[in-house]
Design a protein around this motif. Structure first.
Motif, PDB file in Angstrom:
ATOM      1  N   TRP A 166     -51.329 -45.064-133.562  1.00 51.88           N
ATOM      2  CA  TRP A 166     -49.771 -44.772-132.552  1.00 51.88           C
ATOM      3  C   TRP A 166     -51.006 -43.707-130.948  1.00 51.88           C
ATOM      4  N   ARG A 167     -51.358 -42.781-131.798  1.00 46.82           N
ATOM      5  CA  ARG A 167     -52.269 -41.490-130.763  1.00 46.82           C
ATOM      6  C   ARG A 167     -52.416 -42.032-129.789  1.00 46.82           C
ATOM      7  N   ARG A 168     -53.562 -43.723-129.637  1.00 46.91           N
ATOM      8  CA  ARG A 168     -54.032 -44.367-129.249  1.00 46.91           C
ATOM      9  C   ARG A 168     -53.181 -45.034-128.115  1.00 46.91           C
ATOM     10  N   LEU A 169     -52.454 -45.538-128.650  1.00 49.32           N
ATOM     11  CA  LEU A 169     -51.511 -46.101-128.124  1.00 49.32           C
ATOM     12  C   LEU A 169     -50.565 -45.838-127.032  1.00 49.32           C
ATOM     13  N   HIS A 170     -50.155 -44.386-127.366  1.00 48.18           N
ATOM     14  CA  HIS A 170     -48.892 -43.523-126.974  1.00 48.18           C
ATOM     15  C   HIS A 170     -50.538 -42.994-125.439  1.00 48.18           C
ATOM     16  N   ALA A 171     -51.779 -42.360-125.637  1.00 48.66           N
ATOM     17  CA  ALA A 171     -52.567 -42.480-124.895  1.00 48.66           C
ATOM     18  C   ALA A 171     -52.585 -43.803-123.540  1.00 48.66           C
ATOM     19  N   VAL A 172     -52.855 -44.573-123.809  1.00 44.57           N
ATOM     20  CA  VAL A 172     -52.960 -46.153-123.339  1.00 44.57           C
ATOM     21  C   VAL A 172     -51.809 -46.398-122.711  1.00 44.57           C
ATOM     22  N   LEU A 173     -50.507 -46.091-123.014  1.00 43.82           N
ATOM     23  CA  LEU A 173     -49.667 -46.155-122.023  1.00 43.82           C
ATOM     24  C   LEU A 173     -49.294 -45.347-120.683  1.00 43.82           C
ATOM     25  N   GLY A 174     -50.255 -44.055-121.027  1.00 41.40           N
ATOM     26  CA  GLY A 174     -49.613 -42.866-120.175  1.00 41.40           C
ATOM     27  C   GLY A 174     -48.985 -41.965-121.284  1.00 41.40           C
ATOM     28  N   SER A 175     -48.477 -42.029-122.477  1.00 37.28           N
ATOM     29  CA  SER A 175     -48.400 -41.176-122.695  1.00 37.28           C
ATOM     30  C   SER A 175     -46.476 -41.106-122.426  1.00 37.28           C
ATOM     31  N   PRO A 176     -45.828 -41.895-122.313  1.00 35.18           N
ATOM     32  CA  PRO A 176     -44.851 -42.036-121.215  1.00 35.18           C
ATOM     33  C   PRO A 176     -43.532 -40.714-122.705  1.00 35.18           C
ATOM     34  N   ALA A 177     -42.795 -39.913-121.893  1.00 35.08           N
ATOM     35  CA  ALA A 177     -41.881 -39.087-122.969  1.00 35.08           C
ATOM     36  C   ALA A 177     -40.436 -39.727-123.447  1.00 35.08           C
ATOM     37  N   ARG A 178     -40.871 -41.650-123.299  1.00 36.48           N
ATOM     38  CA  ARG A 178     -39.665 -42.640-124.173  1.00 36.48           C
ATOM     39  C   ARG A 178     -40.503 -42.671-125.234  1.00 36.48           C
ATOM     40  N   LEU A 179     -41.833 -42.603-125.042  1.00 38.10           N
ATOM     41  CA  LEU A 179     -41.751 -43.485-126.618  1.00 38.10           C
ATOM     42  C   LEU A 179     -42.730 -42.338-127.486  1.00 38.10           C
ATOM     43  N   GLY A 180     -42.261 -42.069-128.271  1.00 36.63           N
ATOM     44  CA  GLY A 180     -41.997 -41.536-129.779  1.00 36.63           C
ATOM     45  C   GLY A 180     -42.310 -42.190-130.971  1.00 36.63           C
ATOM     46  N   ILE A 181     -42.173 -40.880-132.057  1.00 36.82           N
ATOM     47  CA  ILE A 181     -42.993 -42.338-133.198  1.00 36.82           C
ATOM     48  C   ILE A 181     -42.510 -42.175-134.225  1.00 36.82           C
ATOM     49  N   THR A 182     -41.802 -43.132-135.058  1.00 38.54           N
ATOM     50  CA  THR A 182     -41.531 -43.585-136.362  1.00 38.54           C
ATOM     51  C   THR A 182     -41.966 -43.555-136.894  1.00 38.54           C
ATOM     52  N   LEU A 183     -41.925 -42.505-137.930  1.00 40.42           N
ATOM     53  CA  LEU A 183     -42.706 -41.933-139.338  1.00 40.42           C
ATOM     54  C   LEU A 183     -42.207 -42.366-140.833  1.00 40.42           C
ATOM     55  N   ASP A 184     -42.707 -43.288-141.389  1.00 35.11           N
ATOM     56  CA  ASP A 184     -41.545 -43.694-142.986  1.00 35.11           C
ATOM     57  C   ASP A 184     -42.437 -43.250-143.983  1.00 35.11           C
ATOM     58  N   ILE A 185     -41.985 -42.315-144.263  1.00 36.01           N
ATOM     59  CA  ILE A 185     -42.455 -41.260-145.555  1.00 36.01           C
ATOM     60  C   ILE A 185     -43.523 -41.704-146.518  1.00 36.01           C
ATOM     61  N   GLY A 186     -43.108 -43.275-146.964  1.00 36.35           N
ATOM     62  CA  GLY A 186     -43.863 -43.899-148.127  1.00 36.35           C
ATOM     63  C   GLY A 186     -45.302 -44.155-147.445  1.00 36.35           C
ATOM     64  N   HIS A 187     -45.382 -44.601-146.068  1.00 40.29           N
ATOM     65  CA  HIS A 187     -46.467 -45.231-145.752  1.00 40.29           C
ATOM     66  C   HIS A 187     -47.804 -44.556-145.360  1.00 40.29           C
ATOM     67  N   CYS A 188     -47.302 -42.978-145.021  1.00 36.59           N
ATOM     68  CA  CYS A 188     -48.032 -41.971-145.284  1.00 36.59           C
ATOM     69  C   CYS A 188     -48.866 -41.539-146.663  1.00 36.59           C
ATOM     70  N   ARG A 189     -48.112 -41.646-147.888  1.00 37.19           N
ATOM     71  CA  ARG A 189     -49.060 -41.903-148.797  1.00 37.19           C
ATOM     72  C   ARG A 189     -49.550 -42.878-148.910  1.00 37.19           C
ATOM     73  N   CYS A 190     -49.126 -44.082-148.568  1.00 35.26           N
ATOM     74  CA  CYS A 190     -50.048 -45.515-148.887  1.00 35.26           C
ATOM     75  C   CYS A 190     -51.311 -45.528-148.333  1.00 35.26           C
TER      76      CYS A 190
END
Length: 309
Positions: free
Chosen positions: A175-199
């Motif tokens: 996600w960080r790579r994508l956000h940076a390539v897009l120019g770090s747009p203010a309107r683009l945040g992250i959706t974090l799935d807690i289960g995915h973090c454990r996965c």
């Protein structure tokens, strides 16, 4: 009836309509509110505010009134399985040869989000087709995301891009790579799935929450096991939830924390009730290891090696 008060320390729990697939949307919203949830994660789908069906404007107005009457906050989710193609799950994605329909769907989701006052509109990359090289898939993803960001910026909608196991963007680093390539747009945040973090994330789940604090706009929550992408009811997987919820309070997160159990529609009201009871207990400042609510004695809390007495 309006939704109940928020959980301890300001956490706002919601429930995903993809876990109410056998309910009419109006009924699902009523059950979610009556149980005491503060919001809903609405997956646009065939029976849940289909963005391609006739009379969309009127249906959106009706949902807006219903949400207001019930006192429910809202995020828009776009992970419907067969909305765009009755034969192929999630197709087309932004990575396919012709992503036109996916981009149109996401633009409509943004417009609906604007009309409903959604706190975020969430989307993801998709699984790379075997016939598409990683480089081409990445270029397509960047181009598609740029189009969606442009649509969101035009109407003032916040986007939450979700890293999804097995997809082209599957973890926080991606996600960080994508956000940076897009120019770090203010309107683009992250959706974090807690289960995915454990996965699949290498760090403890609570640390993942802290790591993305500055960009966190949407949270999905479920239990999960290391290396297995299966959304589980709370207490069935390996996550120690009190530290995770404490981390959300610590960073001052005020968005929805929405239960994501898309394969539990067969028992939606019961599962939703149990889920809220679990989360409220885990959010208590005096909560013990969350595994103690449902796991047998001796089960390890993997984030810090505590064990249930």
């Amino acid at each position: 009836m309006t939704a109940a008060a928020t959980a301890p320390e300001g956490l706002r729990f919601g429930y995903g309509t993809n876990g109410f697939a056998n309910h009419r949307l109006d009924d699902a919203l009523a059950v979610i509110a009556d149980l005491g949830y503060s919001g809903v994660a609405l997956t646009l789908d065939h029976d849940h505010l289909d963005p391609f069906a006739p009379g969309l404007a009127g249906r959106v107005d009706a949902v807006a009134r219903r949400l207001a009457d019930l006192g429910l906050g809202l995020v828009i989710e776009t992970g419907a399985r067969f909305l765009l193609d009755p034969w192929h799950k999630h197709a087309p994605t932004l990575l396919h040869d012709d992503p036109t329909l996916r981009i149109e769907f996401l633009r409509r989701a943004v417009a609906i989000g604007a009309d409903l006052g959604a706190e975020a509109v969430s989307f993801w990359a998709g699984v790379r087709p075997d016939t598409v090289t990683p480089a081409v898939a990445w270029d397509r993803l960047v181009a598609g995301c740029a189009a969606v960001v442009e649509a969101a910026e035009a109407v003032g909608v916040t986007l939450g891009f979700e890293p999804e196991p097995g997809m082209l963007v599957e973890d926080i680093a991606d996600w960080r790579r994508l956000h940076a390539v897009l120019g770090s747009p203010a309107r683009l945040g992250i959706t974090l799935d807690i289960g995915h973090c454990r996965c699949l994330e290498p760090r403890p789940v609570a640390d993942c929450v802290r790591d993305v604090a500055a960009h966190l706009v949407n949270v999905q929550i479920d239990d999960m096991r290391r290396g297995v992408h299966e959304h589980l009811e709370f207490g069935v997987g390996e996550i120690d939830f009190p530290p995770v919820l404490a981390a959300l309070r610590e960073i001052g997160y005020r968005g929805l924390v929405a239960v994501e159990l898309p394969r539990h529609s067969h028992a939606a009201p019961t599962v939703a009730a149990h889920s809220l009871e679990f989360l409220r207990a885990a959010a208590s400042p005096h909560a013990l290891c969350s595994a103690s609510t449902g796991a047998p004695p001796g089960v390890r809390c993997p984030d810090d090696d505590r064990r249930v007495a």
